[in-house]
Write a protein that holds these residues in place. Sequence first.
Motif, PDB file in Angstrom:
ATOM      1  N   ALA A  17       1.173  -1.585  -0.200  1.00 42.96           N
ATOM      2  CA  ALA A  17       0.152  -0.096   0.023  1.00 42.96           C
ATOM      3  C   ALA A  17       1.132   1.469  -0.233  1.00 42.96           C
ATOM      4  CB  ALA A  17      -0.545   0.167   1.647  1.00 42.96           C
ATOM      5  N   THR A  18       2.005   1.154   0.831  1.00 44.63           N
ATOM      6  CA  THR A  18       2.711   2.246   1.015  1.00 44.63           C
ATOM      7  C   THR A  18       3.818   2.272  -0.832  1.00 44.63           C
ATOM      8  OG1 THR A  18       3.004   2.106   3.346  1.00 44.63           O
ATOM      9  CG2 THR A  18       4.944   3.414   1.920  1.00 44.63           C
ATOM     10  N   ALA A  19       3.784   1.592  -1.884  1.00 47.72           N
ATOM     11  CA  ALA A  19       4.371   1.406  -2.749  1.00 47.72           C
ATOM     12  C   ALA A  19       3.451   2.756  -3.731  1.00 47.72           C
ATOM     13  CB  ALA A  19       4.490  -0.299  -2.927  1.00 47.72           C
ATOM     14  N   ARG A  20       2.244   1.597  -3.376  1.00 44.73           N
ATOM     15  CA  ARG A  20       1.266   2.554  -4.624  1.00 44.73           C
ATOM     16  C   ARG A  20       1.187   4.233  -4.405  1.00 44.73           C
ATOM     17  NH1 ARG A  20      -1.368  -2.744  -3.040  1.00 44.73           N
ATOM     18  NH2 ARG A  20      -0.866  -4.011  -4.943  1.00 44.73           N
ATOM     19  N   LYS A  21       1.155   3.867  -2.765  1.00 43.29           N
ATOM     20  CA  LYS A  21       0.618   5.706  -2.315  1.00 43.29           C
ATOM     21  C   LYS A  21       2.257   6.338  -2.944  1.00 43.29           C
ATOM     22  CE  LYS A  21      -1.018   8.930  -0.252  1.00 43.29           C
ATOM     23  NZ  LYS A  21      -2.371   9.356  -0.427  1.00 43.29           N
ATOM     24  N   ALA A  22       3.438   6.031  -2.891  1.00 41.60           N
ATOM     25  CA  ALA A  22       4.416   6.233  -2.736  1.00 41.60           C
ATOM     26  C   ALA A  22       4.131   7.196  -4.623  1.00 41.60           C
ATOM     27  CB  ALA A  22       6.020   5.872  -2.858  1.00 41.60           C
ATOM     28  N   VAL A  23       4.309   6.111  -5.279  1.00 40.37           N
ATOM     29  CA  VAL A  23       4.173   6.068  -6.609  1.00 40.37           C
ATOM     30  C   VAL A  23       3.172   6.861  -7.496  1.00 40.37           C
ATOM     31  CG1 VAL A  23       4.432   5.219  -9.220  1.00 40.37           C
ATOM     32  CG2 VAL A  23       5.661   3.157  -7.352  1.00 40.37           C
ATOM     33  N   PHE A  81      12.396   2.139   4.221  1.00 36.63           N
ATOM     34  CA  PHE A  81      11.041   2.464   5.605  1.00 36.63           C
ATOM     35  C   PHE A  81      10.481   0.587   5.575  1.00 36.63           C
ATOM     36  CE2 PHE A  81       5.974   0.841   5.635  1.00 36.63           C
ATOM     37  CZ  PHE A  81       5.890   1.613   7.080  1.00 36.63           C
ATOM     38  N   ALA A  82      11.356   0.696   6.706  1.00 38.18           N
ATOM     39  CA  ALA A  82      11.712  -0.533   7.716  1.00 38.18           C
ATOM     40  C   ALA A  82      10.552  -1.242   7.738  1.00 38.18           C
ATOM     41  CB  ALA A  82      13.055  -0.805   8.472  1.00 38.18           C
ATOM     42  N   ASN A  83       9.970  -2.007   7.173  1.00 45.24           N
ATOM     43  CA  ASN A  83       8.503  -2.777   7.141  1.00 45.24           C
ATOM     44  C   ASN A  83       8.128  -3.997   7.655  1.00 45.24           C
ATOM     45  OD1 ASN A  83       5.265  -2.650   7.425  1.00 45.24           O
ATOM     46  ND2 ASN A  83       5.852  -3.526   5.473  1.00 45.24           N
ATOM     47  N   ALA A  84       9.510  -4.688   7.134  1.00 48.92           N
ATOM     48  CA  ALA A  84       8.911  -6.551   7.039  1.00 48.92           C
ATOM     49  C   ALA A  84       8.489  -6.663   8.782  1.00 48.92           C
ATOM     50  CB  ALA A  84      11.293  -7.233   6.901  1.00 48.92           C
ATOM     51  N   LYS A 192     -11.604  -3.128  11.606  1.00 47.81           N
ATOM     52  CA  LYS A 192      -9.985  -2.504  11.935  1.00 47.81           C
ATOM     53  C   LYS A 192      -9.297  -1.521  10.727  1.00 47.81           C
ATOM     54  CE  LYS A 192     -10.575  -4.500  15.471  1.00 47.81           C
ATOM     55  NZ  LYS A 192     -11.056  -4.121  16.717  1.00 47.81           N
ATOM     56  N   LEU A 193      -8.094  -1.026  10.897  1.00 48.51           N
ATOM     57  CA  LEU A 193      -7.369  -0.231   9.803  1.00 48.51           C
ATOM     58  C   LEU A 193      -6.972  -0.883   8.574  1.00 48.51           C
ATOM     59  CD1 LEU A 193      -4.960   1.214  12.399  1.00 48.51           C
ATOM     60  CD2 LEU A 193      -6.888   2.379  11.313  1.00 48.51           C
ATOM     61  N   LYS A 194      -6.774   0.137   7.756  1.00 47.57           N
ATOM     62  CA  LYS A 194      -6.813  -0.705   6.578  1.00 47.57           C
ATOM     63  C   LYS A 194      -5.240  -0.192   6.097  1.00 47.57           C
ATOM     64  CE  LYS A 194     -10.663  -2.089   4.991  1.00 47.57           C
ATOM     65  NZ  LYS A 194     -11.300  -3.583   5.959  1.00 47.57           N
ATOM     66  N   PRO A 195      -4.999  -0.844   5.449  1.00 44.21           N
ATOM     67  CA  PRO A 195      -3.395  -1.076   5.008  1.00 44.21           C
ATOM     68  C   PRO A 195      -2.576   0.754   4.672  1.00 44.21           C
ATOM     69  CG  PRO A 195      -3.554  -2.953   4.089  1.00 44.21           C
ATOM     70  CD  PRO A 195      -5.059  -2.864   4.610  1.00 44.21           C
ATOM     71  N   GLU A 196      -4.010   1.126   3.773  1.00 44.42           N
ATOM     72  CA  GLU A 196      -3.567   2.609   2.943  1.00 44.42           C
ATOM     73  C   GLU A 196      -3.499   3.677   4.291  1.00 44.42           C
ATOM     74  OE1 GLU A 196      -5.106  -0.320   0.107  1.00 44.42           O
ATOM     75  OE2 GLU A 196      -5.832  -0.116   2.203  1.00 44.42           O
ATOM     76  N   ASP A 197      -4.269   3.464   5.559  1.00 43.40           N
ATOM     77  CA  ASP A 197      -4.173   4.173   6.068  1.00 43.40           C
ATOM     78  C   ASP A 197      -3.216   4.437   6.898  1.00 43.40           C
ATOM     79  OD1 ASP A 197      -7.360   4.741   6.418  1.00 43.40           O
ATOM     80  OD2 ASP A 197      -7.284   2.795   7.477  1.00 43.40           O
ATOM     81  N   ILE A 198      -2.028   3.414   7.120  1.00 42.48           N
ATOM     82  CA  ILE A 198      -0.405   3.379   7.558  1.00 42.48           C
ATOM     83  C   ILE A 198       0.261   4.010   6.056  1.00 42.48           C
ATOM     84  CG2 ILE A 198       1.527   2.678   8.548  1.00 42.48           C
ATOM     85  CD1 ILE A 198      -1.964   2.286  10.033  1.00 42.48           C
ATOM     86  N   ALA A 199      -0.172   3.503   5.113  1.00 40.64           N
ATOM     87  CA  ALA A 199       0.350   4.148   3.692  1.00 40.64           C
ATOM     88  C   ALA A 199       0.723   5.664   4.247  1.00 40.64           C
ATOM     89  CB  ALA A 199      -0.085   3.902   2.621  1.00 40.64           C
TER      90      ALA A 199
END
Length: 223
Positions: A17-23, A81-84, A192-199
């Motif tokens: 989700a972060t990759a999509r948002k960043a691009v 982004f150290a996300n793993a 709960k939260l969605k990945p897009e919220d964290i992105a």
Amino acid sequence: MARTLFITGASSGIGAATARKAVAEGWNVGLFARSEDKLSALVDELGEAAMALPGDATDLAQQQKAVASLAEAYGGVDAAFANAGAGSSGGGTEGADPAEWEKMVQLNVMGLLWTAKATMSHLRESKGHLLLTGSAAGRTHISGSVYSATKWFVHGYGGNLAEEMREFGGRCTIIAPGMVDTPFFDEAKPDKLKPEDIADAVLYALTADPRACVREVFVMPNG
């Protein structure tokens, strides 16, 4: 000129989700994860702004090789982004599986350290930004939870990194979500939260004025 973001755990959930948002916001992204097929599919979706970097976050050499390839492809690395990360099945201290503990600590602690190590010289050069996936569990005590303890480490080390990086004009941010509906859990968490919220939180920290270091962002389910 587009900036470049290295993301671990990028094949699904918060990382994807972060990759999509960043691009969408004009960044190039380096996608690092073990699932090569999922990374390839994400690159097909995102196009030339994305680069698949298959590898294991618990291996420093693999992260270093990936970061070097990303820097060569796009002319540098501006953020990481150290996300793993991984959880455990619980069981407290007596009932837990020691092998599961070891695997989790290797990823949640050592994998994060390897991301910091692999990217720091690049971030020093770019006066860049390191982001870490912490957790609300890393700011509270949960009976017998080693997972929570690994996230306490993330919050402690992240503050230390912020002090270290400010010496060269860099920034460090801990992104601390509550429960997020991702493949991290065996069952869906639709309320709960969605990945897009964290992105969104990641991009908020990344796009803050350079004079401001957003050191921690807590994102909790509402309701």
